[in-house]
Design a protein around this motif. Structure first.
Motif, PDB file in Angstrom:
ATOM      1  N   THR A  92     -26.729 -49.669  46.879  1.00 27.28           N
ATOM      2  CA  THR A  92     -26.512 -48.921  45.644  1.00 27.28           C
ATOM      3  C   THR A  92     -26.017 -49.828  44.519  1.00 27.28           C
ATOM      4  OG1 THR A  92     -24.226 -48.426  46.199  1.00 27.28           O
ATOM      5  CG2 THR A  92     -25.902 -46.895  46.968  1.00 27.28           C
ATOM      6  N   ILE A 152     -30.500 -46.152  56.926  1.00 22.97           N
ATOM      7  CA  ILE A 152     -31.060 -44.858  57.341  1.00 22.97           C
ATOM      8  C   ILE A 152     -32.415 -45.050  58.006  1.00 22.97           C
ATOM      9  CG2 ILE A 152     -29.935 -43.314  55.701  1.00 22.97           C
ATOM     10  CD1 ILE A 152     -32.312 -43.664  53.859  1.00 22.97           C
ATOM     11  N   SER A 174     -23.086 -44.863  45.048  1.00 16.04           N
ATOM     12  CA  SER A 174     -23.000 -44.573  46.479  1.00 16.04           C
ATOM     13  C   SER A 174     -22.739 -43.104  46.776  1.00 16.04           C
ATOM     14  CB  SER A 174     -21.927 -45.448  47.137  1.00 16.04           C
ATOM     15  OG  SER A 174     -20.727 -45.321  46.406  1.00 16.04           O
ATOM     16  N   ASN A 175     -21.870 -42.441  45.991  1.00 10.33           N
ATOM     17  CA  ASN A 175     -21.610 -41.042  46.365  1.00 10.33           C
ATOM     18  C   ASN A 175     -22.828 -40.150  46.102  1.00 10.33           C
ATOM     19  OD1 ASN A 175     -21.159 -41.364  43.680  1.00 10.33           O
ATOM     20  ND2 ASN A 175     -19.445 -39.936  43.560  1.00 10.33           N
ATOM     21  N   LYS A 217     -32.030 -35.808  55.063  1.00  9.20           N
ATOM     22  CA  LYS A 217     -31.856 -35.648  56.514  1.00  9.20           C
ATOM     23  C   LYS A 217     -32.182 -34.214  56.909  1.00  9.20           C
ATOM     24  CE  LYS A 217     -28.642 -39.091  58.237  1.00  9.20           C
ATOM     25  NZ  LYS A 217     -27.274 -39.525  58.077  1.00  9.20           N
ATOM     26  N   PHE A 246     -26.410 -48.622  52.696  1.00  9.57           N
ATOM     27  CA  PHE A 246     -26.654 -47.449  53.536  1.00  9.57           C
ATOM     28  C   PHE A 246     -27.827 -47.755  54.445  1.00  9.57           C
ATOM     29  CE2 PHE A 246     -24.105 -43.998  51.731  1.00  9.57           C
ATOM     30  CZ  PHE A 246     -23.697 -44.569  50.536  1.00  9.57           C
ATOM     31  N   ILE A 280     -29.052 -38.494  50.655  1.00 11.53           N
ATOM     32  CA  ILE A 280     -29.420 -38.731  52.056  1.00 11.53           C
ATOM     33  C   ILE A 280     -29.170 -37.487  52.885  1.00 11.53           C
ATOM     34  CG2 ILE A 280     -28.793 -40.047  54.130  1.00 11.53           C
ATOM     35  CD1 ILE A 280     -28.389 -42.467  52.341  1.00 11.53           C
ATOM     36  N   GLU A 281     -28.086 -36.769  52.549  1.00 11.60           N
ATOM     37  CA  GLU A 281     -27.797 -35.516  53.251  1.00 11.60           C
ATOM     38  C   GLU A 281     -28.965 -34.551  53.101  1.00 11.60           C
ATOM     39  OE1 GLU A 281     -23.747 -34.194  52.085  1.00 11.60           O
ATOM     40  OE2 GLU A 281     -24.558 -32.218  52.630  1.00 11.60           O
ATOM     41  N   SER A 287     -25.295 -40.803  48.972  1.00 18.64           N
ATOM     42  CA  SER A 287     -24.948 -40.159  50.245  1.00 18.64           C
ATOM     43  C   SER A 287     -25.314 -38.679  50.205  1.00 18.64           C
ATOM     44  CB  SER A 287     -23.469 -40.361  50.579  1.00 18.64           C
ATOM     45  OG  SER A 287     -22.675 -39.845  49.547  1.00 18.64           O
ATOM     46  N   THR A 288     -25.161 -38.030  49.039  1.00 21.47           N
ATOM     47  CA  THR A 288     -25.570 -36.625  48.915  1.00 21.47           C
ATOM     48  C   THR A 288     -27.080 -36.495  49.055  1.00 21.47           C
ATOM     49  OG1 THR A 288     -23.875 -36.547  47.206  1.00 21.47           O
ATOM     50  CG2 THR A 288     -25.107 -34.536  47.580  1.00 21.47           C
ATOM     51  N   GLU A 322     -22.566 -50.744  47.686  1.00 26.31           N
ATOM     52  CA  GLU A 322     -22.495 -50.273  49.069  1.00 26.31           C
ATOM     53  C   GLU A 322     -23.865 -50.250  49.720  1.00 26.31           C
ATOM     54  OE1 GLU A 322     -19.117 -46.951  48.916  1.00 26.31           O
ATOM     55  OE2 GLU A 322     -20.409 -46.921  50.693  1.00 26.31           O
TER      56      GLU A 322
END
Lengths: 191, 467
Positions: free
Chosen positions: A50, A58, A91-92, A102, A56, A98-99, A95-96, A54
């Motif tokens: 990012t 996946i 990054s935040n 997923k 990630f 990616i949620e 991550s959302t 950070e």
């Protein structure tokens, strides 16, 4: 007795089982062992970096929901040793995203996904706008449609332009005369 | 980007450098234009236009939204509607349009040039709805639009003057409702041309008034790709029936509301998996004399043709006719039918087992009868002439029926319970039966449930759901 052989291919772990003679009791033991073996799919992992540094990691099946990433994967020059850099995503937010990816990569009924989506968008406005921008940059059509629809619903819930301005904190920079003229021009919509 | 729509930007809005100005903007206005347009495209046009007075940034954004949904009735007067349309479809504008839906209730708008503009702007979904009082004609540019995916026309005039230039390579869905074709001599040729020039057409709906033609016309539907066809004709027994010839080898869903006159020919029905019948073959009643007529053999031919369907929906008139027919001629076996939705008259309920005999593999049955029928509401039952009496138990109840759904609201009267009882008592592998209770009309809910639970169930795993 029996023997077990395992062969590994590019992305799939297969377990081939050959057995010569199975006695009833050994068969039982044998089948119990098989069920405890995890048949794991060796999927490719993608590393995304990012804008705030950070990383990630996946599965590619999740990352490929983003058309931007799909193109990056295809383009060898894009990846660095640290993974694919995403300059416009923090990054935040990632991550959302990616949620979301997923959940939409998993096996679920349409109804279940709809319910989950409705809960997913119950966040503050700032996050929604971050998600819109990220979904646009990463080219994830499902997420973009969902987030834009959420904002559209908020606009539709407003009675008039004043309420829209209040909801989104938009500053009215028209003079009263300009506003009056504009309202007359588009009068039909304000009926 | 704004073209002729220049937004005024007086200096008072510039607070320092452009960067800090952007930061001071609210989040939604910070989004780039295409994203705001994306958001506005999820709104009906009326709401999108409301945003134009939010701030100078928003003034013209709604004009760039690629979707438009407009009804001339939502304007205070028709002139306002016309000037609005002229503005949106101005020929100087070139941004892409995706979807346009127009409802026009009066004559006078320059519809031809509006549609010309949309075609130039790469429209994909066009839906134009007019009324019987108006007379709008579609421009000829419509018939060779390369980007059109879905075309829905209602009460407009279509004239294909020059057949050489008809080509709609992307049209998948076409609805032609109450269309007037250029001149009547042209109807058959125009229609056939329009349908056959859509190489990827999958869904076609044709609604027409039978009296629209003075002489018998034949609609020829010839399409290699067509999967779904729905035909609805407003009947008029006085005039000659409109004929249909359907040649679509991939057709899988057929829905007909028509008198199914003698001129209704379907070539090759093997592919049809789902059928929805609302036709009575041009007959009021089927008596013994009808068997030997051409109509009788037509019914037979038609039923044989659809004998491979998997899903059938049938209305009360057609059901009545088929039941009468079955008294004189055996029904074909619908060996693949797993789903049946039948609406019937209470007086035809007794014929249901006969019909079900020809559906040996039926899995799911949806039943609707006239909810207001007095016969079903009487509690007394005449033993000599019972209202509900099922003479036999067809094979499918014993071996394949798994779901029964009674959509008519019941109130717990004896005849209604007899129907429920028939299914519960006889269906050997029934998994679920769904009932709907009319809570207002039901005299005693407790006794209803008591009676319901007391009915012996042949299937041990049967679930009874009362909505």
């Amino acid at each position: 007795f029996h023997f077990l052989s395992r062969s590994q291919s590019n992305s799939l772990t297969t377990t081939r089982v050959l057995y010569k003679e199975i006695h009833n009791s050994t068969a039982h033991y044998f089948f119990r062992r098989i069920s405890s073996l995890k048949l794991t799919k060796m999927s490719k992992k993608i590393v995304l970096k990012t804008s705030d540094g950070e990383s990630f990691e996946i599965d590619d099946s999740i990352a490929l929901q983003s058309e931007t990433i799909a193109h990056l994967i295809g383009d060898d020059s894009a990846s660095t040793s640290n993974g694919f850099p995403l300059a416009n995503v923090t990054s935040n937010v990632l991550s959302t995203v990616i949620e979301y990816c997923k959940k939409h990569a998993s096996v679920a009924s349409e109804e279940e996904l709809k319910k989950w989506d409705a809960e997913f968008v119950k966040v503050d406005d700032s996050t929604i706008f971050d998600l819109i921008l990220a979904a646009n940059y990463l080219n994830i059509s499902g997420l973009l449609d969902l987030t834009c629809q959420t904002v559209a619903d908020k606009i539709a819930a407003c009675k008039d332009a004043d309420e829209i301005r209040a909801t989104f904190d938009i500053e009215n920079d028209f003079t009263p005369e300009e506003e009056e003229e504009l309202r007359r021009e588009n009068q039909w919509s304000f009926q | 980007m704004f073209g002729s729509e220049k937004s005024k930007s007086p200096s008072r809005r510039w607070k320092g450098s452009s960067e800090s100005r952007l930061e001071e903007l609210d989040r939604i206005s910070q989004l780039p234009d295409p994203l705001i347009c994306n958001i506005l495209s999820h709104l009906p046009t009326k709401d999108a236009v409301k945003t134009s007075v939010c701030s100078a940034r928003w003034r013209s954004l709604w004009l760039w939204v690629p979707c438009l949904e407009l009804s001339s009735q939502s304007f205070s007067d028709f002139k306002a509607f016309m000037s609005f349309g002229d503005r949106f479809f101005d020929s100087n504008r070139v941004s892409c349009i995706n979807k346009v839906k127009l409802d026009i209730y009066e004559d006078g708008a320059d519809l031809k040039s509006w549609i010309d503009a949309t075609i130039k702007r790469k429209i994909q979904h066009l839906h134009v709805r007019c009324t019987p009082c108006t007379d709008y004609e579609m421009p000829s540019s419509l018939y060779n639009c390369e980007t059109l995916v879905s075309l829905k026309l209602h009460e407009v005039r279509v004239s294909l003057v020059d057949f050489r230039f008809v080509s709609l390579p992307c049209v998948k869905t076409m609805h032609l409702k109450y269309i007037r074709y250029g001149n009547e001599a042209n109807l058959e040729a125009s229609f056939k041309r329009l349908v056959s020039c859509c190489p990827v057409l999958e869904e076609l709906k044709i609604f027409a008034y039978e009296w629209m033609s003075r002489r018998a016309q034949v609609y020829r539907v010839v399409s290699r790709s067509l999967k779904k066809l729905r035909i609805k004709l407003e009947e008029d027994f006085e005039t000659l029936g409109l004929g249909f010839v359907i040649d679509a080898p991939l057709l899988s869903c057929l829905s007909i509301k028509d008198s199914l006159s003698e001129n209704f020919i379907i070539n090759n029905m093997d592919s049809i998996a789902k059928v929805d019948l609302y036709g009575i073959f041009g007959l009021d009643d089927f008596g013994e004399a009808s068997v030997v007529t051409s109509r009788g053999s037509r019914i037979r031919g038609f039923l044989l043709g659809i004998s491979k369907v998997r899903d059938m929906t049938i209305c009360r008139c057609t059901f009545k006719l088929i039941c009468q027919y079955s008294r004189f001629q055996p029904l074909p076996q619908f060996g693949y039918m797993s789903h049946l939705f039948v609406t019937l008259r209470v007086s035809d309920l007794k014929s249901l087992p006969t019909f079900l005999e020809s559906c040996p593999k039926l899995k799911s049955l949806i039943l609707v009868w006239d909810g207001n029928s007095k016969k079903m509401h009487s509690d007394g039952d005449d033993l000599h002439n019972p209202i509900i009496h099922f003479a036999s138990v067809p094979e499918c109840l014993l071996s394949s029926l798994e779901f029964v759904d009674i959509k008519t609201c019941i109130s717990g009267h004896a005849p209604e319970m007899k129907v429920v009882e028939y299914f519960l008592k006889n269906s050997a592998i029934l998994m679920k039966i769904t009932l709907r209770l009319n809570y207002y009309d039901c005299a005693n809910e407790k006794s209803f449930f008591k009676i319901l639970m007391a009915i012996p169930r042949r299937s041990a795993t049967c679930e009874v759901v009362v909505l």
